[in-house]
Design a protein around this motif. Sequence first.
Motif, mmCIF file in Angstrom:
data_model
loop_
_atom_site.group_PDB
_atom_site.id
_atom_site.type_symbol
_atom_site.label_atom_id
_atom_site.label_comp_id
_atom_site.label_asym_id
_atom_site.label_seq_id
_atom_site.Cartn_x
_atom_site.Cartn_y
_atom_site.Cartn_z
ATOM 1 N N PHE A 43 -7.946 -5.395 -1.593
ATOM 2 C CA PHE A 43 -7.506 -4.023 -1.866
ATOM 3 C C PHE A 43 -6.251 -3.948 -2.747
ATOM 4 C CE2 PHE A 43 -9.398 -2.419 2.448
ATOM 5 C CZ PHE A 43 -10.663 -2.744 2.002
ATOM 6 N N GLY A 62 0.774 -1.238 0.000
ATOM 7 C CA GLY A 62 0.000 0.000 0.000
ATOM 8 C C GLY A 62 0.800 1.281 0.000
ATOM 9 N N ARG A 112 -7.053 3.935 2.709
ATOM 10 C CA ARG A 112 -6.156 4.231 3.823
ATOM 11 C C ARG A 112 -6.943 4.631 5.066
ATOM 12 N NH1 ARG A 112 -0.675 8.045 3.797
ATOM 13 N NH2 ARG A 112 0.203 7.097 5.653
ATOM 14 N N THR A 158 -0.131 -7.169 0.801
ATOM 15 C CA THR A 158 -0.926 -6.188 1.546
ATOM 16 C C THR A 158 -0.318 -5.853 2.898
ATOM 17 O OG1 THR A 158 -2.302 -7.968 2.450
ATOM 18 C CG2 THR A 158 -3.142 -6.791 0.516
ATOM 19 N N ALA A 186 -3.221 -0.193 4.562
ATOM 20 C CA ALA A 186 -4.201 -0.157 3.470
ATOM 21 C C ALA A 186 -3.819 0.905 2.443
ATOM 22 C CB ALA A 186 -5.595 0.128 4.023
ATOM 23 N N PRO A 187 -4.000 0.599 1.160
ATOM 24 C CA PRO A 187 -3.649 1.555 0.107
ATOM 25 C C PRO A 187 -4.693 2.667 -0.022
ATOM 26 C CG PRO A 187 -4.638 -0.393 -0.862
ATOM 27 C CD PRO A 187 -4.512 -0.672 0.615
ATOM 28 N N ASN A 218 -6.961 -3.188 6.285
ATOM 29 C CA ASN A 218 -6.546 -3.653 4.973
ATOM 30 C C ASN A 218 -6.973 -5.103 4.760
ATOM 31 O OD1 ASN A 218 -5.326 -3.493 2.473
ATOM 32 N ND2 ASN A 218 -3.230 -3.525 3.233
ATOM 33 N N THR A 272 0.964 3.665 -2.982
ATOM 34 C CA THR A 272 -0.138 4.562 -3.336
ATOM 35 C C THR A 272 -0.184 5.823 -2.483
ATOM 36 O OG1 THR A 272 -1.727 3.579 -1.776
ATOM 37 C CG2 THR A 272 -1.502 2.516 -3.935
ATOM 38 N N HIS A 290 -5.865 -1.765 -6.022
ATOM 39 C CA HIS A 290 -5.396 -0.372 -6.080
ATOM 40 C C HIS A 290 -3.876 -0.306 -6.272
ATOM 41 C CE1 HIS A 290 -9.415 0.821 -4.912
ATOM 42 N NE2 HIS A 290 -9.348 0.015 -3.867
ATOM 43 N N ILE A 291 -3.174 -1.272 -5.702
ATOM 44 C CA ILE A 291 -1.716 -1.334 -5.857
ATOM 45 C C ILE A 291 -1.364 -1.712 -7.298
ATOM 46 C CG2 ILE A 291 0.389 -2.482 -5.046
ATOM 47 C CD1 ILE A 291 -1.213 -2.987 -2.388
#
Length: 268
Positions: free
Chosen positions: A235, A190, A227, A216, A222-223, A231, A193, A238-239
């Motif tokens: 998710f 994450g 965020r 993760t 969490a990304p 997480n 991001t 998004h990465i």
Amino acid sequence: MSIINYIDTHCHLDGEEFREDLDAVVQRAREAGCTKILVPAIDLPSCQSVMEVCRRYPDYACPMLGLHPEEVKADWKEVLSSIKQKLPLQKERAGGEASLLAIGEVGLDFYWSREFEQEQLEAFEEQVRWSVETRLPLMIHCRKAQNEMVNILKRYAKELPGGVFHCFTGNETEARQLLEFDNFVLGIGGVLTFKKSHLPEVLPAVVPLDRIVLETDAPYMAPVPMRGKRNESAFIRHIITRLAEAYGVSEEEVCKQTNQTVARIFSL
């Protein structure tokens, strides 16, 4: 988003944070395209809980066993002795319902304290030797200790089967130093991001896409845009999007390359 498949190489599925809705977390991961989740232990109790979670989701959740540097205390020798009893003597003998994929999460962490610095160094080196003996790769956590970690790994560089430098957040110089270990790759999560992250510039400059795996570190890190939330493996989408932008390739190509790298490192 297009239909893609990916692997989360580092997720603490056995954590308390997932206890109430673990099935739903795993279902969301599957629906998002996550085809496997690698689950690291951090101490002796989690060696048990990791194996239980991996038995609950056979062929999906895969175990790694080790002692996390922040859990290294005065009794580290006794703890490692107990963990070692759970390891296969050789990788090819690691059969059964939840075959062990790696030694992890192990490493060095001097971010908060150096109280157990010497113990951490010795415990890490012992677990590096386990990797050499069992031919299981390493899942390495390192914070504020890269020079010390590299010095230990250099002693075994020609013998080590490989592994992952988990949660890489460093600069170009640090990335180049780690990539000198041929069979090791960088775990990217994450942080990629985050608004202030330099990784979108650092990674394409010095790190080939085939030297990266996705992760993760859930329930942590969490990304964006998740965020601040717990997480979870779903998710990673998004990465993947951010990595594709940084490297100028499709999301499918990111997944293809990272999946092939996971298969290579962990013999999947």
